[in-house]
Design a protein around this motif. Structure first.
Motif, PDB file in Angstrom:
ATOM      1  N   TRP A  19      42.603  57.939  53.100  1.00  0.00           N
ATOM      2  CA  TRP A  19      42.435  59.288  52.559  1.00  0.00           C
ATOM      3  C   TRP A  19      42.297  59.268  51.034  1.00  0.00           C
ATOM      4  O   TRP A  19      41.478  60.017  50.480  1.00  0.00           O
ATOM      5  N   VAL A  20      43.090  58.432  50.370  1.00  0.00           N
ATOM      6  CA  VAL A  20      42.957  58.345  48.910  1.00  0.00           C
ATOM      7  C   VAL A  20      41.576  57.822  48.540  1.00  0.00           C
ATOM      8  O   VAL A  20      40.919  58.325  47.615  1.00  0.00           O
ATOM      9  N   GLY A  21      41.108  56.785  49.285  1.00  0.00           N
ATOM     10  CA  GLY A  21      39.768  56.264  49.020  1.00  0.00           C
ATOM     11  C   GLY A  21      38.693  57.307  49.256  1.00  0.00           C
ATOM     12  O   GLY A  21      37.750  57.436  48.471  1.00  0.00           O
ATOM     13  N   ALA A  22      38.835  58.077  50.354  1.00  0.00           N
ATOM     14  CA  ALA A  22      37.838  59.111  50.646  1.00  0.00           C
ATOM     15  C   ALA A  22      37.838  60.196  49.569  1.00  0.00           C
ATOM     16  O   ALA A  22      36.766  60.639  49.113  1.00  0.00           O
ATOM     17  N   VAL A  23      39.034  60.613  49.163  1.00  0.00           N
ATOM     18  CA  VAL A  23      39.111  61.639  48.105  1.00  0.00           C
ATOM     19  C   VAL A  23      38.540  61.095  46.801  1.00  0.00           C
ATOM     20  O   VAL A  23      37.830  61.804  46.060  1.00  0.00           O
ATOM     21  N   TRP A  24      38.819  59.827  46.515  1.00  0.00           N
ATOM     22  CA  TRP A  24      38.288  59.213  45.296  1.00  0.00           C
ATOM     23  C   TRP A  24      36.762  59.194  45.330  1.00  0.00           C
ATOM     24  O   TRP A  24      36.095  59.519  44.337  1.00  0.00           O
ATOM     25  N   ILE A  25      36.197  58.825  46.478  1.00  0.00           N
ATOM     26  CA  ILE A  25      34.735  58.785  46.595  1.00  0.00           C
ATOM     27  C   ILE A  25      34.144  60.184  46.427  1.00  0.00           C
ATOM     28  O   ILE A  25      33.118  60.360  45.759  1.00  0.00           O
ATOM     29  N   LEU A  26      34.793  61.189  47.019  1.00  0.00           N
ATOM     30  CA  LEU A  26      34.312  62.560  46.842  1.00  0.00           C
ATOM     31  C   LEU A  26      34.366  62.968  45.371  1.00  0.00           C
ATOM     32  O   LEU A  26      33.442  63.637  44.861  1.00  0.00           O
ATOM     33  N   CYS A  27      35.443  62.581  44.712  1.00  0.00           N
ATOM     34  CA  CYS A  27      35.541  62.886  43.276  1.00  0.00           C
ATOM     35  C   CYS A  27      34.452  62.160  42.491  1.00  0.00           C
ATOM     36  O   CYS A  27      33.865  62.726  41.552  1.00  0.00           O
ATOM     37  N   VAL A 165      40.793  48.598  42.473  1.00  0.00           N
ATOM     38  CA  VAL A 165      42.131  49.172  42.539  1.00  0.00           C
ATOM     39  C   VAL A 165      42.598  49.368  43.989  1.00  0.00           C
ATOM     40  O   VAL A 165      43.806  49.408  44.248  1.00  0.00           O
ATOM     41  N   MET A 166      41.675  49.475  44.966  1.00  0.00           N
ATOM     42  CA  MET A 166      42.064  49.774  46.338  1.00  0.00           C
ATOM     43  C   MET A 166      43.078  48.773  46.907  1.00  0.00           C
ATOM     44  O   MET A 166      44.063  49.188  47.529  1.00  0.00           O
ATOM     45  N   PRO A 167      42.891  47.456  46.767  1.00  0.00           N
ATOM     46  CA  PRO A 167      43.941  46.544  47.278  1.00  0.00           C
ATOM     47  C   PRO A 167      45.294  46.760  46.607  1.00  0.00           C
ATOM     48  O   PRO A 167      46.336  46.749  47.267  1.00  0.00           O
ATOM     49  N   LEU A 168      45.268  46.985  45.284  1.00  0.00           N
ATOM     50  CA  LEU A 168      46.521  47.253  44.585  1.00  0.00           C
ATOM     51  C   LEU A 168      47.137  48.562  45.064  1.00  0.00           C
ATOM     52  O   LEU A 168      48.359  48.672  45.237  1.00  0.00           O
ATOM     53  N   LEU A 169      46.276  49.565  45.319  1.00  0.00           N
ATOM     54  CA  LEU A 169      46.770  50.847  45.821  1.00  0.00           C
ATOM     55  C   LEU A 169      47.395  50.677  47.197  1.00  0.00           C
ATOM     56  O   LEU A 169      48.438  51.274  47.498  1.00  0.00           O
ATOM     57  N   ALA A 170      46.762  49.865  48.070  1.00  0.00           N
ATOM     58  CA  ALA A 170      47.318  49.628  49.404  1.00  0.00           C
ATOM     59  C   ALA A 170      48.691  48.962  49.303  1.00  0.00           C
ATOM     60  O   ALA A 170      49.628  49.332  50.024  1.00  0.00           O
TER      61      ALA A 170
END
Length: 445
Positions: A19-27, A165-170
């Protein structure tokens, strides 16, 4: 995935990361759309500024080389008008004849109408401006690829950090999920430690609201289990206490009858002992049911019908036919309460039985009032004030000469408590010198 999907922390990590990745992509898409507008706006402003700055220079170049003009052969500017940047342009008249163009102008670059303003081609963005005093038009072209390149650089600048950042975010989300779910593991450990020997309530400070609800429900379940075990233990203890004597008496009487060729008196004594045993077993089962609250219904109960049904049972017995009276309110609206008909009948039956047993030769009155009171009253010897406070305890008898097992009043008190009602005991009743009164105060339906 970093965390196993069959764990709650893993599921939360995966879901939150997606969800964070999807929201980031939308942004990012929203930012790209905005940046694209701003890039086009800036490039257009720059195109307009360059056109106005070079118009006079291009007209001076045309006037200086006027003798070189040939029909159908536009003049070619020998050097860029702006040495630091190649500008693609052409100078035309009102008949669309090209008079002057830059050396870098590709063929068919300006295939647009000779009209002031912006025009678009697949590869070019064209701006046309008219001379304020002469019938001359300057057209300046800006390659669309430059704009796309700037937009692509912006997109890469936003997407590359996302991928990095996605791996670090996970990892961060997994750590947060595990930390926040630690209290859930503690709750699970506390539940796992509970057993039949340990049914203490679970106390964990700092539970979130959702888990506090779960903890409260588990505590209520543990309380019900504890009550069920207490009822089971009490039934065993009561059975051992109450059934030992009649069992021994029955065995002794039967053995005596066998030893004396089955004398009628011994057989009758054995039957009496078995009757006592059955009666006590019935009382124990009533008490067990009352304490467990099992199968207690919640329906509309007509107290007049209830009292009449129980009284009718006693009127079938010789000992009660001439001693039991029933008094009901003289009104068309019967007193109605919410409860279990059978359980309330057991309670009333025990009160009447106690009255018949302990009132001597006195009559026993069962009264139903319009305000939902069930009253059993007699004018017998009654009990002392000290004895009155102990009557609700099991195995308490207030007369040693009378039959009784000390369970009837305890059964009544338990059933009444399960119905949210009150049991009031008085000795003597109001207006009498001696006697005993048990009053069940039930809330109207």
């Amino acid at each position: 995935m970093i965390t196993a999907p069959d764990t709650l922390a893993g599921r939360l990590t995966r879901t939150l990361t997606l969800w964070v990745g999807a929201v980031w992509i939308l942004c990012v898409l929203a930012v790209v759309w905005y940046v694209d507008r701003e890039i086009n706006k800036n490039f257009d402003n720059e195109l307009v500024e360059v056109s106005h700055r070079m118009f006079d220079i291009a007209v001076e170049e045309l006037d200086r080389r006027q003798p070189e003009v040939r029909p159908g052969a536009p003049l070619i500017a020998p050097t860029p008008l702006f040495p630091d940047a190649a500008v693609i342009y052409q100078l035309v008249d009102r008949d669309d004849r090209v008079l002057l163009r830059s050396a870098e102008t590709p063929p068919d670059t300006f295939a647009v109408p000779n009209k002031p303003g912006f025009a678009n081609l697949e590869a070019w963005r064209i701006y046309t401006v008219r001379h304020p005093t002469r019938e001359l038009f300057l057209q300046v072209a800006d390659p669309v690829s430059d704009r796309r390149k700037a937009l692509n650089h912006t997109m890469l600048g936003l997407l590359i950090p996302l991928v990095a950042v996605m791996p670090l975010l996970a990892l961060l989300l997994r750590r947060i999920a595990r930390g926040e779910l630690q209290v859930l593991r503690e709750l699970a450990d506390e539940i796992a430690r509970r057993s039949g020997a340990d049914l203490r309530p679970i106390t964990l400070p700092g539970l979130p609201r959702e888990l506090k609800v779960v903890g409260d429900d588990v505590n209520r379940l543990l309380e019900r289990l504890s009550q069920a075990l207490d009822v089971e233990r009490a039934l065993a203890a009561n059975a051992a206490h109450e059934l030992r004597t009649p069992l021994a008496a029955a065995r002794l009487r039967l053995q005596t009858a066998l030893d004396h060729d089955l004398r009628r008196s011994d057989v009758q004594a054995a039957l009496n002992a078995l009757h006592t045993l059955a009666h006590r077993a019935e009382k124990l089962l009533q008490l067990s049911r009352a304490e467990s609250g099992a199968s207690l219904a919640r329906g509309r109960v007509d107290l007049v019908r209830l009292a009449a049904t129980v009284a009718q049972e006693f009127w079938q017995e010789d000992r009660a036919r001439d001693r039991l009276d029933l008094e009901v309110p003289e009104t068309d609206a019967a007193p109605i309460v919410m409860g279990d008909f059978d359980a309330l009948a057991i309670a009333l039956r025990n009160l009447i039985e106690n009255g018949l047993n302990y009132a001597g030769e006195s009559r026993v009155l069962v009264e139903v009032t319009a305000d939902c009171h069930l009253i059993v009253r007699d004018a017998g010897p009654g009990v002392s004030e000290a004895e009155l406070g102990n009557l609700k305890q099991r195995h308490q008898r207030y007369t040693a000469e009378r039959t009784g097992y000390g369970l009837g009043m305890s059964i009544v008190a338990t059933i009444i408590a399960k119905h949210g009602a009150r049991l009031e005991l008085r000795s003597p009743p109001a207006g009498l010198v001696t006697g005993f009164e048990a009053r069940i105060v039930l809330p109207p339906a």
